[in-house]
Motif scaffolding. Structure first.
Motif, short mmCIF file in Angstrom:
data_model
loop_
_atom_site.label_atom_id
_atom_site.label_comp_id
_atom_site.label_asym_id
_atom_site.label_seq_id
_atom_site.Cartn_x
_atom_site.Cartn_y
_atom_site.Cartn_z
N ASP A 313 0.82 -1.22 0.00
CA ASP A 313 0.00 0.00 0.00
C ASP A 313 0.85 1.27 0.00
O ASP A 313 0.63 2.18 -0.79
CB ASP A 313 -0.94 0.00 1.22
N ASP A 314 1.84 1.33 0.91
CA ASP A 314 2.67 2.54 1.00
C ASP A 314 4.04 2.15 1.55
O ASP A 314 4.23 2.07 2.77
CB ASP A 314 2.01 3.58 1.89
N ILE A 315 4.99 1.93 0.65
CA ILE A 315 6.33 1.50 1.07
C ILE A 315 7.08 2.60 1.82
O ILE A 315 7.99 2.34 2.60
CB ILE A 315 7.15 1.02 -0.15
N PHE A 316 6.68 3.88 1.61
CA PHE A 316 7.38 5.00 2.24
C PHE A 316 6.89 5.27 3.67
O PHE A 316 7.48 6.06 4.38
CB PHE A 316 7.23 6.27 1.40
N ARG A 317 5.82 4.58 4.07
CA ARG A 317 5.25 4.82 5.40
C ARG A 317 6.25 4.47 6.49
O ARG A 317 6.35 5.15 7.50
CB ARG A 317 3.96 4.01 5.55
N GLN A 318 7.01 3.39 6.27
CA GLN A 318 7.99 2.96 7.27
C GLN A 318 9.41 3.00 6.69
O GLN A 318 10.24 2.17 7.04
CB GLN A 318 7.65 1.54 7.77
N ILE A 319 9.67 3.97 5.84
CA ILE A 319 10.96 4.02 5.15
C ILE A 319 12.12 4.20 6.13
O ILE A 319 13.17 3.58 5.98
CB ILE A 319 10.96 5.15 4.08
N LEU A 320 11.94 5.05 7.16
CA LEU A 320 13.03 5.28 8.12
C LEU A 320 13.34 4.03 8.93
O LEU A 320 14.50 3.66 9.10
CB LEU A 320 12.67 6.44 9.05
N LEU A 321 12.29 3.38 9.42
CA LEU A 321 12.50 2.13 10.16
C LEU A 321 13.11 1.07 9.26
O LEU A 321 13.98 0.31 9.69
CB LEU A 321 11.17 1.64 10.74
N GLY A 322 12.68 1.03 8.00
CA GLY A 322 13.24 0.06 7.05
C GLY A 322 14.71 0.29 6.80
O GLY A 322 15.51 -0.66 6.75
N VAL A 323 15.12 1.56 6.66
CA VAL A 323 16.54 1.89 6.42
C VAL A 323 17.38 1.50 7.64
O VAL A 323 18.47 0.92 7.49
CB VAL A 323 16.70 3.39 6.09
N VAL A 324 16.89 1.81 8.84
CA VAL A 324 17.61 1.43 10.06
C VAL A 324 17.71 -0.09 10.16
O VAL A 324 18.75 -0.64 10.57
CB VAL A 324 16.92 2.02 11.30
N THR A 325 16.65 -0.77 9.77
CA THR A 325 16.64 -2.24 9.83
C THR A 325 17.68 -2.85 8.91
O THR A 325 18.21 -3.93 9.20
CB THR A 325 15.23 -2.78 9.48
N ILE A 326 17.99 -2.19 7.80
CA ILE A 326 19.05 -2.67 6.90
C ILE A 326 20.35 -2.83 7.68
O ILE A 326 21.03 -3.87 7.59
CB ILE A 326 19.26 -1.69 5.72
N PHE A 327 20.70 -1.81 8.48
CA PHE A 327 21.94 -1.86 9.26
C PHE A 327 21.85 -2.88 10.39
O PHE A 327 22.84 -3.52 10.73
CB PHE A 327 22.26 -0.47 9.82
N VAL A 328 20.65 -3.05 10.94
CA VAL A 328 20.44 -4.07 11.98
C VAL A 328 20.70 -5.46 11.41
O VAL A 328 21.37 -6.29 12.02
CB VAL A 328 19.02 -3.98 12.55
N VAL A 329 20.17 -5.71 10.21
CA VAL A 329 20.34 -7.02 9.56
C VAL A 329 21.81 -7.28 9.23
O VAL A 329 22.32 -8.40 9.43
CB VAL A 329 19.47 -7.10 8.28
N LEU A 330 22.52 -6.26 8.76
CA LEU A 330 23.95 -6.41 8.44
C LEU A 330 24.75 -6.67 9.72
O LEU A 330 25.68 -7.50 9.73
CB LEU A 330 24.48 -5.17 7.73
N LEU A 331 24.42 -5.95 10.81
CA LEU A 331 25.10 -6.17 12.09
C LEU A 331 24.86 -7.59 12.59
O LEU A 331 25.79 -8.28 13.04
CB LEU A 331 24.62 -5.15 13.12
N ALA A 332 23.61 -8.04 12.51
CA ALA A 332 23.27 -9.40 12.95
C ALA A 332 24.00 -10.44 12.12
O ALA A 332 24.46 -11.46 12.65
CB ALA A 332 21.76 -9.61 12.87
#
Length: 432
Positions: A313-332
């Motif tokens: 529906d709206d990929i930009f709604r959680q864009i900031l959380l999604g970007v932060v999650t990218i770094f979380v996934v790489l750290l994990a």
């Protein structure tokens, strides 16, 4: 006929996008197809209803009618895993069996819990309170590296053999662990009557993973014995095709892991079967046949991933959380490699370049999207789908396009260290 029309439309679009990519974008084939599909999705979402409403409606109807989870996890994944395993040298995996086994099992569990814990802690900073069980659900579906994407991209990236074998081997086998873990966590999250116990989890894992391995062994050796009695590339292609399609039906009926069965069957036929049962002509035709299937399936898969943008529906709604999650996934990913390497595998050295490559080469893809789409509708499904899509897009586009360059850069001054690491890997595996 409806299924035929849908598949025909997908093949036509895959052919057009492949041509456009080869002619103009000149990106790696699968990534180029996905990017073009995403651009078309954006155009349809933004101006489609105004300028070409009938075409936009047809597109939306087509992709809403298709079950991405069933198509990928139930059909395409089996073809792609078998085709990928068919070309893997089993002796390379054997030398690194403990490393690959650890990364494909324990590392997935470690990564899932690290991602879940950090996401649960940081989400409130973005105004969202995600229950821990749903954070863990996200951790399980995003932790495994995607075998389809990894195999496709590593073919074109000039990655050192040792690291390529680790990443390829891990990606081929970690699906079984991730899918079982996802199924257990999903039951806990959605089924109040489900009782979690070590016994229930162990039995589920043994049934899914152990049953899949046994079925793969049976299929692989049976097919190899049959191929040994003949020497005809046409019949050989049909037999291997029946292994994948018939094997999936058997796995579904027995409730065992069809992806693991296809990996094992592909490894056996690609190594033992080709060695004892095929002439050079048959090998050549069979490899080309499965290479073609691999290319077609990959093209359709990445087309799917690109057009999945239409379903969000709206990929930009959680864009900031999604970007932060990218770094979380790489750290994990980094911690899930380092922790077992320093403890379980008892590695005395760990090349900095190798660590960077194992983290950067652990690419996520369609499997993660298929798993999140398989969740029953809830208030958290759309949120997790948006975050998953952002992580997968970054992984495929950014990591996928740069993994070759990163390999060249970080390993340029570490040739001796990498060589020493390879010797240590071999000595460790020999001792064990």
């Amino acid at each position: 006929m409806e299924l035929y029309y849908s598949f025909s439309a997908l093949i036509v679009l895959a052919a057009i996008f492949s041509y456009a990519n080869l002619r103009f974008l000149k990106l790696p084939g699968t990534i180029g197809i996905m990017i073009i599909a995403m651009l078309v999705s954006v155009i349809i979402r933004v101006v489609g209803s105004v300028f070409f409403p009938s075409v936009s409606s047809e597109f939306l109807q087509l992709f809403n009618s298709l079950d991405f989870n069933e198509i990928l996890m139930g059909a395409m994944l089996n073809f792609l895993l078998f085709a990928g395993a068919l070309h893997v040298n089993i002796s390379d995996l054997k030398n690194l069996r403990w490393t690959i086994g650890t990364y494909a099992t324990i590392s997935v569990v470690i990564s899932a819990f690290i991602i879940a814990s950090i996401l649960h802690y940081i989400a409130p900073f973005f105004g969202i309170q995600i229950p821990y069980i749903y954070c863990l659900l996200f951790g399980t579906l995003i932790s495994p590296t995607d075998p389809i994407v990894v195999l496709g991209i590593l073919k074109q990236a000039k990655v050192p053999k040792l690291i390529e074998t680790k990443i390829t081997g891990e990606s081929l086998f970690n699906d079984g662990v991730a899918v079982v873990m996802f199924a257990v966590v999903l039951q806990v999250a959605t089924n109040t009557n489900f009782e979690v116990s070590w016994q229930s989890i162990s039995l589920l894992f043994l049934e899914e993973a152990g049953g899949g391995v046994l079925l793969g062994l049976l299929l692989g050796f049976s097919a190899s014995k049959a191929l040994k009695k003949i020497d005809d590339y046409k019949v050989s292609a049909l037999i291997t095709l029946s292994i994948v399609m018939g094997g999936f039906l058997i796995a579904k009926e027995l409730h065992v892991s069809s992806p693991l069965a296809m990996v094992i069957a592909g490894l056996i036929i690609g190594n033992y079967g080709q060695k004892v049962a095929m002439s050079e002509t048959t090998k050549d035709y069979l490899n080309k046949f499965w290479e073609l299937i691999d290319e077609i399936m990959n093209a359709v898969l990445f087309l799917f991933i690109g057009f999945e943008l239409l379903l969000i529906d709206d990929i930009f709604r959680q864009i900031l959380l999604g970007v932060v999650t990218i770094f979380v996934v790489l750290l994990a990913r980094c911690l899930s490699i380092v922790i077992p390497a320093r403890t379980i595998l008892r590695r005395s050295t760990f090349s900095k370049g190798s660590l960077i490559m194992l983290v950067w080469g652990g690419i996520r893809g369609g499997v993660s999207i298929a798993l999140v789409l398989s969740m029953p509708n809830s208030e958290w499904k759309e949120l997790l789908l948006e975050i998953t899509y952002i992580v997968v897009l970054f992984s495929i586009v950014v990591q996928g396009l740069t993994v070759g360059k990163v390999a060249k850069r970080v390993l340029k001054d570490e040739a001796e260290e990498a060589k020493a690491e390879e010797v240590e890997e071999y000595m460790t595996s020999t001792k064990l």
